[in-house]
Structure formats: C-alpha cells, structure tokens
Design a protein around this motif. Structure first.
Motif, PDB file in Angstrom:
ATOM      1  N   PHE A  36       0.836  -1.199   0.000  1.00 54.81           N
ATOM      2  CA  PHE A  36       0.000   0.000   0.000  1.00 54.81           C
ATOM      3  C   PHE A  36       0.866   1.243   0.000  1.00 54.81           C
ATOM      4  O   PHE A  36       1.862   1.313   0.730  1.00 54.81           O
ATOM      5  CB  PHE A  36      -0.922   0.014   1.230  1.00 54.81           C
ATOM      6  N   SER A  37       0.497   2.183  -0.818  1.00 55.45           N
ATOM      7  CA  SER A  37       1.143   3.498  -0.858  1.00 55.45           C
ATOM      8  C   SER A  37       2.650   3.386  -1.104  1.00 55.45           C
ATOM      9  O   SER A  37       3.445   4.086  -0.482  1.00 55.45           O
ATOM     10  CB  SER A  37       0.853   4.245   0.441  1.00 55.45           C
ATOM     11  N   GLY A  38       3.038   2.488  -2.002  1.00 57.28           N
ATOM     12  CA  GLY A  38       4.444   2.341  -2.363  1.00 57.28           C
ATOM     13  C   GLY A  38       5.286   1.593  -1.349  1.00 57.28           C
ATOM     14  O   GLY A  38       6.506   1.549  -1.460  1.00 57.28           O
ATOM     15  N   LYS A  39       4.647   1.007  -0.357  1.00 57.70           N
ATOM     16  CA  LYS A  39       5.370   0.301   0.705  1.00 57.70           C
ATOM     17  C   LYS A  39       4.779  -1.095   0.857  1.00 57.70           C
ATOM     18  O   LYS A  39       3.564  -1.274   0.816  1.00 57.70           O
ATOM     19  CB  LYS A  39       5.219   1.076   2.019  1.00 57.70           C
ATOM     20  N   THR A  40       5.654  -2.082   1.028  1.00 55.39           N
ATOM     21  CA  THR A  40       5.201  -3.441   1.293  1.00 55.39           C
ATOM     22  C   THR A  40       5.579  -3.798   2.721  1.00 55.39           C
ATOM     23  O   THR A  40       6.738  -3.707   3.105  1.00 55.39           O
ATOM     24  CB  THR A  40       5.838  -4.444   0.304  1.00 55.39           C
ATOM     25  N   SER A  41       4.573  -4.175   3.501  1.00 56.14           N
ATOM     26  CA  SER A  41       4.775  -4.502   4.914  1.00 56.14           C
ATOM     27  C   SER A  41       4.469  -5.969   5.149  1.00 56.14           C
ATOM     28  O   SER A  41       3.435  -6.470   4.704  1.00 56.14           O
ATOM     29  CB  SER A  41       3.851  -3.661   5.791  1.00 56.14           C
ATOM     30  N   ARG A  42       5.347  -6.637   5.864  1.00 60.10           N
ATOM     31  CA  ARG A  42       5.150  -8.039   6.248  1.00 60.10           C
ATOM     32  C   ARG A  42       4.431  -8.042   7.596  1.00 60.10           C
ATOM     33  O   ARG A  42       4.908  -7.450   8.566  1.00 60.10           O
ATOM     34  CB  ARG A  42       6.499  -8.737   6.368  1.00 60.10           C
ATOM     35  N   LEU A  43       3.267  -8.700   7.649  1.00 57.26           N
ATOM     36  CA  LEU A  43       2.444  -8.683   8.853  1.00 57.26           C
ATOM     37  C   LEU A  43       1.943 -10.078   9.199  1.00 57.26           C
ATOM     38  O   LEU A  43       1.696 -10.889   8.306  1.00 57.26           O
ATOM     39  CB  LEU A  43       1.214  -7.782   8.647  1.00 57.26           C
ATOM     40  N   SER A  44       1.764 -10.312  10.471  1.00 52.89           N
ATOM     41  CA  SER A  44       1.070 -11.529  10.897  1.00 52.89           C
ATOM     42  C   SER A  44      -0.423 -11.284  10.712  1.00 52.89           C
ATOM     43  O   SER A  44      -0.866 -10.147  10.518  1.00 52.89           O
ATOM     44  CB  SER A  44       1.367 -11.823  12.368  1.00 52.89           C
ATOM     45  N   PHE A  45      -1.198 -12.352  10.781  1.00 57.69           N
ATOM     46  CA  PHE A  45      -2.654 -12.185  10.671  1.00 57.69           C
ATOM     47  C   PHE A  45      -3.155 -11.288  11.798  1.00 57.69           C
ATOM     48  O   PHE A  45      -4.008 -10.430  11.582  1.00 57.69           O
ATOM     49  CB  PHE A  45      -3.356 -13.552  10.710  1.00 57.69           C
ATOM     50  N   GLN A  46      -2.617 -11.466  13.007  1.00 56.31           N
ATOM     51  CA  GLN A  46      -3.045 -10.656  14.150  1.00 56.31           C
ATOM     52  C   GLN A  46      -2.724  -9.183  13.933  1.00 56.31           C
ATOM     53  O   GLN A  46      -3.546  -8.311  14.232  1.00 56.31           O
ATOM     54  CB  GLN A  46      -2.392 -11.150  15.446  1.00 56.31           C
ATOM     55  N   SER A  47      -1.540  -8.881  13.382  1.00 55.45           N
ATOM     56  CA  SER A  47      -1.176  -7.490  13.118  1.00 55.45           C
ATOM     57  C   SER A  47      -2.089  -6.869  12.067  1.00 55.45           C
ATOM     58  O   SER A  47      -2.484  -5.711  12.184  1.00 55.45           O
ATOM     59  CB  SER A  47       0.282  -7.392  12.657  1.00 55.45           C
ATOM     60  N   LEU A  48      -2.434  -7.646  11.041  1.00 58.86           N
ATOM     61  CA  LEU A  48      -3.347  -7.144  10.015  1.00 58.86           C
ATOM     62  C   LEU A  48      -4.726  -6.891  10.627  1.00 58.86           C
ATOM     63  O   LEU A  48      -5.372  -5.886  10.334  1.00 58.86           O
ATOM     64  CB  LEU A  48      -3.443  -8.122   8.848  1.00 58.86           C
ATOM     65  N   SER A  49      -5.154  -7.782  11.502  1.00 58.75           N
ATOM     66  CA  SER A  49      -6.430  -7.610  12.196  1.00 58.75           C
ATOM     67  C   SER A  49      -6.395  -6.368  13.093  1.00 58.75           C
ATOM     68  O   SER A  49      -7.359  -5.599  13.127  1.00 58.75           O
ATOM     69  CB  SER A  49      -6.736  -8.859  13.023  1.00 58.75           C
ATOM     70  N   ASP A  50      -5.286  -6.167  13.796  1.00 58.35           N
ATOM     71  CA  ASP A  50      -5.132  -4.977  14.644  1.00 58.35           C
ATOM     72  C   ASP A  50      -5.168  -3.703  13.803  1.00 58.35           C
ATOM     73  O   ASP A  50      -5.801  -2.710  14.188  1.00 58.35           O
ATOM     74  CB  ASP A  50      -3.827  -5.036  15.434  1.00 58.35           C
ATOM     75  N   LEU A  51      -4.502  -3.737  12.652  1.00 53.27           N
ATOM     76  CA  LEU A  51      -4.504  -2.580  11.753  1.00 53.27           C
ATOM     77  C   LEU A  51      -5.924  -2.275  11.283  1.00 53.27           C
ATOM     78  O   LEU A  51      -6.344  -1.111  11.262  1.00 53.27           O
ATOM     79  CB  LEU A  51      -3.583  -2.828  10.550  1.00 53.27           C
ATOM     80  N   LYS A  52      -6.668  -3.303  10.936  1.00 55.50           N
ATOM     81  CA  LYS A  52      -8.054  -3.107  10.494  1.00 55.50           C
ATOM     82  C   LYS A  52      -8.890  -2.471  11.607  1.00 55.50           C
ATOM     83  O   LYS A  52      -9.680  -1.552  11.358  1.00 55.50           O
ATOM     84  CB  LYS A  52      -8.682  -4.425  10.055  1.00 55.50           C
ATOM     85  N   LYS A  53      -8.720  -2.933  12.841  1.00 56.26           N
ATOM     86  CA  LYS A  53      -9.473  -2.364  13.968  1.00 56.26           C
ATOM     87  C   LYS A  53      -9.149  -0.881  14.149  1.00 56.26           C
ATOM     88  O   LYS A  53     -10.038  -0.067  14.397  1.00 56.26           O
ATOM     89  CB  LYS A  53      -9.168  -3.132  15.251  1.00 56.26           C
ATOM     90  N   ILE A  54      -7.866  -0.541  14.018  1.00 58.78           N
ATOM     91  CA  ILE A  54      -7.447   0.860  14.171  1.00 58.78           C
ATOM     92  C   ILE A  54      -8.024   1.712  13.048  1.00 58.78           C
ATOM     93  O   ILE A  54      -8.575   2.792  13.292  1.00 58.78           O
ATOM     94  CB  ILE A  54      -5.904   0.967  14.205  1.00 58.78           C
TER      95      ILE A  54
END
Length: 119
Positions: A36-54
């Motif tokens: 996203f936005s020119g950046k690739t981030s490696r995330l766990s499922f939990q981190s992606l879920s936390d990001l979605k909540k935020i």
C-alpha cells in the motif's frame, strides 16, 4: 502493485487487490504482505487484524473538519508505521475490508465442503 516476479518467487497468493494496493498471503512464511502506498509490509494475521481495527476506528468526518491541522493519521504497529491522509485511510479501509471478506468467504467455503465430505 507488487512486481509479478516477486509474487511468483515468494509464492504469494493474492487475497484481495485494488488499484491502490493489496493483501497477499505467504503460506511458506506464514505471514501476509500488505502492499500500500508504495510500501510493502510483512504482517502476521493478528497485526493485520489490529490494523483493520485501528483503521475502522478513525473518525474521517472529524479528520476532514480540522481546519487548523493537517488531515494526517499516524498509526503505529509493532514493526510498522503508517502515516496516512484521509483519502489513504479510505483506500486502506477498502483493501482491509476486502481482504477480511475473502478470509471469511474462504472459511465458509471450506466449512461447506467439509460438511459435504462428511455427509
């Protein structure tokens, strides 16, 4: 977008993609990649879920009415920092909603297939 050669080399599975970015799954590494936005981030499922909540909690209406402040939101996760404008939050919200919809759909299909096999 992620380079097609990178996707093939890393054996990434496309979860959900828009013209603004996407989420990819790596079974070998047991992680997800958010492009996203020119950046690739490696995330766990939990981190992606936390990001979605935020992201879901961001008050876009309030953000857009602040005349004296820039419409910027800074989001900190364990190993990632996202500095997002209001429109970027909308784009990221769409990507995350689509990815989690695909996760749910995959779970529903697997559950139905398992029931058919058992029956």
């Amino acid at each position: 977008m992620l380079d097609k050669d990178l996707i093939a080399a890393a054996e990434l599975i496309e979860v959900f993609v828009t013209s603004k970015g996407g989420v990819y799954q790596s079974d070998a590494e047991k992680c997800l990649y958010l492009n996203f936005s020119g950046k690739t981030s490696r995330l766990s499922f939990q981190s992606l879920s936390d990001l979605k909540k935020i992201i879901d909690k961001v008050d876009l209406g309030h953000m857009c009415t602040l005349i004296e402040h820039a419409d910027i939101e800074i989001i900190l996760l364990k190993d990632n920092c996202f500095v997002l404008s209001g429109i970027e939050i909308i784009y990221l919200k769409e990507i995350l909603q689509g990815a989690f919809t695909m996760f749910s759909l995959n779970h529903i299909i697997t559950d139905c297939l398992d029931r058919l096999i058992v029956s």
